[in-house]
Design an enzyme around this catalytic site. Structure first.
Site, PDB file in Angstrom:
ATOM      1  N   LYS A 156       0.872  -1.183   0.000  1.00 31.54           N
ATOM      2  CA  LYS A 156       0.000   0.000   0.000  1.00 31.54           C
ATOM      3  C   LYS A 156       0.906   1.230   0.000  1.00 31.54           C
ATOM      4  O   LYS A 156       1.452   1.625   1.023  1.00 31.54           O
ATOM      5  CB  LYS A 156      -0.928  -0.007   1.217  1.00 31.54           C
ATOM      6  CG  LYS A 156      -1.961   1.123   1.166  1.00 31.54           C
ATOM      7  CD  LYS A 156      -2.986   0.983   2.285  1.00 31.54           C
ATOM      8  CE  LYS A 156      -4.144   1.958   2.141  1.00 31.54           C
ATOM      9  NZ  LYS A 156      -3.766   3.345   2.012  1.00 31.54           N
TER      10      LYS A 156
ATOM     11  N   GLU B 151      -0.707   4.248  -8.231  1.00 35.76           N
ATOM     12  CA  GLU B 151      -0.380   5.240  -7.203  1.00 35.76           C
ATOM     13  C   GLU B 151       0.898   5.973  -7.631  1.00 35.76           C
ATOM     14  O   GLU B 151       1.893   5.329  -7.965  1.00 35.76           O
ATOM     15  CB  GLU B 151      -0.164   4.498  -5.869  1.00 35.76           C
ATOM     16  CG  GLU B 151      -0.066   5.382  -4.667  1.00 35.76           C
ATOM     17  CD  GLU B 151      -1.431   5.685  -4.004  1.00 35.76           C
ATOM     18  OE1 GLU B 151      -2.490   5.393  -4.588  1.00 35.76           O
ATOM     19  OE2 GLU B 151      -1.390   6.236  -2.893  1.00 35.76           O
TER      20      GLU B 151
HETATM   21  P1  AMP Z   1      -7.398   4.762   2.048  1.00 38.36           P
HETATM   22  O1  AMP Z   1      -7.200   6.078   1.369  1.00 38.36           O
HETATM   23  O2  AMP Z   1      -6.707   4.641   3.362  1.00 38.36           O
HETATM   24  O3  AMP Z   1      -8.845   4.350   2.075  1.00 38.36           O
HETATM   25  O4  AMP Z   1      -6.683   3.649   1.159  1.00 38.36           O
HETATM   26  C1  AMP Z   1      -6.981   3.435  -0.178  1.00 38.36           C
HETATM   27  C2  AMP Z   1      -5.926   4.101  -1.035  1.00 38.36           C
HETATM   28  O5  AMP Z   1      -4.697   3.405  -0.970  1.00 38.36           O
HETATM   29  C3  AMP Z   1      -6.241   4.073  -2.499  1.00 38.36           C
HETATM   30  O6  AMP Z   1      -7.166   5.058  -2.876  1.00 38.36           O
HETATM   31  C4  AMP Z   1      -4.884   4.308  -3.131  1.00 38.36           C
HETATM   32  O7  AMP Z   1      -4.624   5.692  -3.232  1.00 38.36           O
HETATM   33  C5  AMP Z   1      -3.910   3.751  -2.107  1.00 38.36           C
HETATM   34  N1  AMP Z   1      -3.133   2.595  -2.578  1.00 38.36           N
HETATM   35  C6  AMP Z   1      -1.823   2.429  -2.383  1.00 38.36           C
HETATM   36  N2  AMP Z   1      -1.381   1.291  -2.897  1.00 38.36           N
HETATM   37  C7  AMP Z   1      -2.452   0.674  -3.473  1.00 38.36           C
HETATM   38  C8  AMP Z   1      -2.644  -0.559  -4.165  1.00 38.36           C
HETATM   39  N3  AMP Z   1      -1.643  -1.425  -4.373  1.00 38.36           N
HETATM   40  N4  AMP Z   1      -3.908  -0.850  -4.587  1.00 38.36           N
HETATM   41  C9  AMP Z   1      -4.927  -0.002  -4.383  1.00 38.36           C
HETATM   42  N5  AMP Z   1      -4.799   1.167  -3.726  1.00 38.36           N
HETATM   43  C10 AMP Z   1      -3.577   1.515  -3.266  1.00 38.36           C
END
Ligand code: AMP
Length: 582
Positions: free
Chosen positions: A250, A301
């Site tokens: 992530k 990302e």
């Molecule tokens: P959150 O903003 O905490 O809800 O986490 C989701 C966000 O993590 C997504 O909108 C992306 O911007 C980010 N992200 C980072 N790495 C990934 C990945 N491998 N797959 C999907 N989202 C990712």
């Protein structure tokens, strides 16, 4: 059917303004939409939310309060001082013009005419544009009645605040053109693909519900992004996904959806569907080198990176790329890499309903690695230990945690489901968790914080009820830099009273329109008499109060919309899970 008067829309605005009930809003919309033409339905969808178009093509009026006051002075032939005095009293320029035009009748302009004139004003640019905008606005104001002028002024100043949420709007449309719940799901599906309430309203009003269910992605039109649910413990993943998962790093950057058209033109969209193409000329160049197909929509990302150390840098550093000028200088200063992880459309084919396995296969086949384009790292497994090891490794590499995705799952646009699950390192620390919440009020500070806000009242949005429920008050974690920034960011959303959609038993010094989203961490969810999250689900033996977050700490400002915060449902599920474990 067409040629509805703008006055009629202004009356609808008045009804909407007066109510905070979601059901009443749905009724008002369901009653209005069948009375107007498809084009008017489209315009109404934008105007209701204070916009002139979909979010990905947004137009700004570019008129500040002072200029708007001048336009009123011209149109009504009154002294600026007089306007300013009344503005001081009421705090709302909309009410001021309504008062001045109390006894004046308008020319009966139609919705389309007013919209056209507003677009004209927004589009004026170049030298002398401010003066020209003022003259055009004065001209428009002179042609309308008091109530119409009130809403035009509020739209221009961004203070319309009718509180019609996206889901409320879709429910209204579903009731107007269908029978209810099932139709709302079809409309929601279409909205997730088109990201444009106006287009949804237009299509459904012209061709009906069936047609809207057949919409397909269009290269150049952003698709609402798929979101992830969270688990408290990696072991819980197996409750939601069986079989193979893709465990991915992530990354701590900015999610970007890239649209590559057949003619080679590339657009980049942020999570809020803002067109941010101009910020990343380096990514555009990279994608041109990388792509081997005709057209595509992909996601990944973008992360800032340190060339010398060959490692990723934080989101905060990436944000200094958010600028209008000196872009090329910053391309050199802050290089970025784009980690691709999904493909939604390729060569005239919709990939949304294909499995992640197929989507990743196509992504890797049609894109090649370049200097700044690469793939998000992942491992495919059905083994918990392997997932856990991958998480530990990912943290060591500086990632926030992992995303665990059902390898056979489809891409659920605009949905936070269980096909994608996020697990961050914060979750590991005893009960610590992070939440995206919207600021709805503030208390003045003392001591070091005397000139600014000392703490913020934050709330969680519930799309079901279209209301904001207070969850905690946060002061810890605000740095001097953030404290200095806060009034600048928040004060444009200051309100005289609590916003009609905010539910709280807490009193504050200043209320805000729910606009600014922040991320906070907290260590415990308890029941509190002053907060209101999930109040109707919590049994407090007849006492008032809902869920609240204890030991909150400010982490950062988020680039999210208020409707994209951690929902009441998510918080309640967390609370239930934690209670069970204790
Ligand atoms: P959150 O903003 O905490 O809800 O986490 C989701 C966000 O993590 C997504 O909108 C992306 O911007 C980010 N992200 C980072 N790495 C990934 C990945 N491998 N797959 C999907 N989202 C990712």
């Amino acid at each position: 059917m067409s040629n509805t008067k703008f006055l009629k829309l202004a009356e609808v605005f008045t009804y909407l303004e007066k109510t905070s009930s979601n059901l009443a809003m749905i009724d008002i919309l369901a009653d209005f939409f069948p009375q107007i033409s498809s084009q008017e339905a489209k315009i109404t969808a934008y105007l209701l939310r204070g916009n002139l178009g979909p979010s990905y093509e947004s137009l700004d009026f570019g008129l500040a309060l002072k200029m708007t006051v001048k336009a009123i002075a011209y149109s009504e032939k009154i002294d600026i001082k007089k306007i300013e005095n009344l503005l001081q009293e009421t705090g709302d320029l909309g009410l001021v013009i309504e008062e001045f035009k109390k006894n004046k009748k308008g020319k009966g302009l139609s919705i389309e005419e007013v919209f056209k004139k507003m677009i004209e004003i927004a589009k004026i640019g170049g030298e002398g544009s401010q003066e020209k905008k003022i003259i055009y606005l004065a001209d428009l104001l002179s042609e309308v009645s008091g109530i119409e002028a009130k809403y035009i002024i509020r739209m221009i100043l961004g203070t319309l605040r009718l509180g019609v949420g996206e889901m409320t709007f879709l429910q209204g449309l579903a009731r107007a053109f269908g029978k209810g719940k099932e139709q709302k799901e079809i409309l929601e599906y279409a909205f997730n693909i088109l990201s444009d309430l106006g287009e949804v309203a237009f299509v459904v009003s012209k061709w009906g519900i069936k047609k809207i269910g057949e919409v397909e992605p269009k290269v150049g039109v952003p698709i609402r992004m798929m979101l992830a649910n969270r688990v408290e413990n990696l072991k819980e993943v197996s409750k939601h996904i069986s079989g193979n998962v893709s465990v991915e790093g992530k990354y701590d950057g900015e999610r970007i959806q890239a649209h590559i058209k057949k003619n080679g033109e590339i657009s980049l969209f942020s999570r809020q569907h803002e067109n941010i193409t101009h910020q990343y000329p380096d990514i555009i160049k990279g994608l041109k080198e990388s792509f081997k197909g005709k057209e595509a929509i992909i996601e990944g990302e973008v992360v800032a990176f340190d060339k010398n150390e060959n490692k990723n840098l934080s989101f905060q550093i990436l944000m200094s790329r958010r600028r209008k000028h000196k872009i090329e200088e910053y391309v050199q200063k802050i290089p970025v890499r784009y980690f691709l992880f999904d493909l939604l459309y390729l060569n005239n084919e919709n990939y949304l309903n294909k499995s992640l396995k197929e989507r990743k296969f196509a992504l890797e086949k049609f894109f090649k690695k370049t200097k700044n384009i690469t793939f998000a790292e992942y491992v495919i497994t059905d083994n918990f230990l392997k997932t856990e090891n991958y998480f530990n490794d990912s943290i060591k590499k500086g990632n926030e945690g992992v995303m665990v995705k059902d390898f056979s799952g489809i891409y659920q646009a605009g949905t936070r489901g269980w096909l994608w699950i996020k697990f961050k390192k914060e979750y590991e620390k005893d009960l610590a968790d992070t939440f995206d919440l919207v600021v709805v009020g503030a208390l003045y500070g003392s001591g070091r914080r005397a000139k600014t806000y000392g703490s913020l009242l934050v709330a969680s949005y519930d799309p079901e009820t279209n209301e904001y429920y207070s969850f905690t008050k946060v002061g810890t974690g605000l740095t001097d830099e953030n404290l200095a920034k806060l009034p600048k960011i928040l004060d444009k959303y200051k309100l005289e009273n609590k916003h009609k959609l905010v539910k709280t038993y807490m009193n504050v010094d200043v209320w805000f329109e729910p606009k600014i989203v922040i991320e906070i961490s907290g260590a415990e969810i308890t029941v509190s008499p002053v907060h209101t999250v999930a109040e109707n689900k919590i049994k407090t033996t007849g006492k008032q109060g809902g869920l609240a977050l204890r030991f909150p700490k400010f982490l950062r400002l988020r680039e999210k919309t208020p409707e994209d915060t951690t929902t009441v449902k998510e918080i309640y599920e967390l609370y239930k899970g934690i209670k069970k474990r204790n």
